[in-house]
Design an enzyme around this catalytic site. Structure first.
Site, PDB file in Angstrom:
ATOM      1  N   HIS A  72     -26.052  90.427 -16.901  1.00 45.53           N
ATOM      2  CA  HIS A  72     -26.084  89.477 -15.783  1.00 45.53           C
ATOM      3  C   HIS A  72     -26.539  88.087 -16.225  1.00 45.53           C
ATOM      4  CE1 HIS A  72     -25.171  92.850 -13.258  1.00 45.53           C
ATOM      5  NE2 HIS A  72     -26.262  93.478 -13.681  1.00 45.53           N
ATOM      6  N   LYS A  86       9.143  62.464  -7.749  1.00 45.13           N
ATOM      7  CA  LYS A  86       8.971  61.739  -6.487  1.00 45.13           C
ATOM      8  C   LYS A  86      10.219  61.869  -5.620  1.00 45.13           C
ATOM      9  CE  LYS A  86       8.016  57.170  -4.549  1.00 45.13           C
ATOM     10  NZ  LYS A  86       7.498  55.807  -4.815  1.00 45.13           N
TER      11      LYS A  86
END
Length: 510
Positions: free
Chosen positions: A273, A136
């Site tokens: 596929h 922070k």
């Protein structure tokens, strides 16, 4: 004023050279527990954290850095006079660099036989708090959570400063790291209390690798692992041979893996596929491969193969005759590896935990959100089938009906599978109407449709699919049932001597 570094790590890899560099740069070193011992044993002058806080470690080390003299030193903004006066008033000195990594929660929670007490005691509290405080306040505090950054940050410090871009990158890494850590803890507790759909759905993954591209060359992609997943997974597969897997390879391979896991007998699944193009069962794997190949010898070219048994010499010889992208199996004999590795580009994957079938939730992204559902683990046994026609299926037909039902579950809807003698002979996938899927499957089967069975992933809204099946010579059908016009399909079956059974379970796959 002398700069200060707080060092407290679980993973001590590469730490000592980095801290020696800090000491050479005249940093005062503050440390805790096992980290302090390591540093002092290496001849590094380091202070115990309680000499800074004036308060001893308590509760078996659960509380040691949770103190204003630590967090005040981390969070104070150096360019705000009020902050600096508060430090002076409370006899707190700034901390300029934090090197922290956390208790090994991941390593603990993924261990076999781990106890709840072990898991709980490996939830770090002080570490994430220091990391978040330092991150922070990245303008004033350099924070390092990843040992891979030691060398880079050490070089920056030797040059005299860590630039703002690097500070922000380090802070971002911290918040990713603590979010990942907390998400794993949340996942653990969700599993303990059997909470599937919590009010906040938090998932986390670790990167396995960047991929060359995604579904298409203009898309970017990467492969991530769910480190808490305990079942068989491509993320933990051992690649024995071949070039790097692509995005589409991984998608297809996962589809093949899900299908082959359905079968207990020796099974081979070929996928293209994300749909199966051939599935074969047999007493021996080489026979199963022959059936999978003969199910569709055109589509299997360039396909993905999954086996649920060790690949032996006889099977490898057959595989070597055609172009295959990937072969996956629990293992390969030395002879099989020698044969298959003669092809430079074929990928060979050995799968760990092959018999572990725990299924994760299915997550599908949509614009602005995700859909989450439990995996389709629905299974049907012979005793679950409801015969709805005059003729009952024979024992051989029931075997093929159950075989085809497991297959159709993994075919994109609308889905139809035609099968005979534990072999798929026709597959119709992803059509906009059911008769379209049926026509594709029946056409592909050709003469093999005679005396074959047909599986449908959902009910027949009209009797046209059954009419097409009767015309092709199909003798038994498995489907969920539940259409308003079920009786129309039953009547066609009865008129043509076809046995039909209901599962009362649907297998849509979108």
């Amino acid at each position: 004023m002398k700069k200060r570094a707080l060092i407290s790590v679980s993973n001590k890899e590469h730490l000592v050279p980095f801290v020696k560099k800090l000491a050479a740069l005249d940093y005062e070193i503050i440390s805790t527990g096992g980290t302090l011992k390591l540093l002092t044993d290496e001849g590094i002058d380091a202070k115990q954290v309680d000499t800074v806080t004036g308060f001893p470690e308590i509760l078996d080390g659960r509380v040691k850095t949770l103190h204003p003299k630590v967090h005040g030193g981390l969070l104070a903004k150096r360019d705000q006079q009020a902050h600096m006066e508060a430090l002076k008033e409370n006899e707190i000195e700034p901390i300029d660099l934090v090197v922290v990594n956390l208790y090994p929660f991941k390593e603990t929670v993924t261990k076999l036989g781990v106890t709840e007490e072990e898991v709980i005691e490996n939830i770090d509290i002080g570490g994430p708090t220091m990391l978040r405080a330092a991150a922070k306040n990245f303008n004033d505090v350099v924070v390092v959570v990843d040992p891979a950054d030691y060398e880079h940050i050490g070089a920056k410090l030797e040059e005299g400063t860590v630039d703002m871009e690097t500070r922000k990158q380090l802070a971002a890494k911290v918040f990713r790291h603590t979010a990942h850590y907390d998400a794993m803890i949340a996942r653990y507790f969700n599993e303990v209390i059997e909470e599937v759909f919590p009010e906040n759905y938090t998932v986390t993954y670790e990167k396995v690798q960047d991929l060359r591209y995604g579904e298409n060359p203009h898309q970017q992609a990467a492969f991530y692992e769910d480190v808490q997943y305990k079942g068989v997974s491509l993320a933990t597969a051992k690649q024995l041979h071949g070039k790097e897997l692509s995005f589409n390879n991984i998608q297809d391979a996962n589809a093949a893996l899900e299908i082959v896991a359905e079968y207990d007998a020796s099974a081979v699944v070929a996928v293209k596929h994300m749909n199966p193009c051939g599935i074969g069962l047999a007493d021996h794997l080489h026979e199963a491969f022959k059936r999978a190949y003969e199910a569709d010898p055109i589509s299997i070219f360039g396909g993905i193969i999954a086996c649920n048994r060790e690949v032996d010499k006889d099977t490898a010889i057959q595989m070597h005759e055609i172009f295959l992208e990937i072969v996956m199996a629990p293992n390969f004999t030395d002879e099989a590896k020698e044969i298959l590795m003669q092809k430079q580009n074929i990928r060979l994957l050995e799968l760990e935990n092959f018999n572990a079938r725990k299924a994760p939730e299915k997550i599908t992204t949509v614009k602005g959100g995700v859909l989450v559902q439990t995996s389709d683990e629905g299974k049907i046994e012979a005793s679950d089938l409801e015969v709805v026609t005059d003729r009952k299926p024979s024992a051989e037909e029931i075997e093929d009906l159950l075989f085809s039902w497991k297959a159709v579950k993994h075919v994109k809807s609308n889905a139809i599978v035609v099968a005979k003698n534990k072999q798929t002979v026709g597959i119709g996938a992803g059509q906009m109407n059911r008769i379209g899927a049926a026509n594709i499957a029946i056409e592909q089967a050709g003469k093999k449709a005679e005396n074959a069975v047909l599986a449908s992933d959902a009910f027949f809204p009209m009797p046209d699919t059954v009419e097409a099946a009767a015309k092709a010579g199909i003798t038994a059908i498995i489907q969920p049932g539940g259409s308003k016009r079920d009786q129309d399909s039953i009547d066609v079956c009865n008129a043509n001597g076809i046995a039909m059974v209901y599962t009362k379970m649907r297998h849509f796959k979108h």
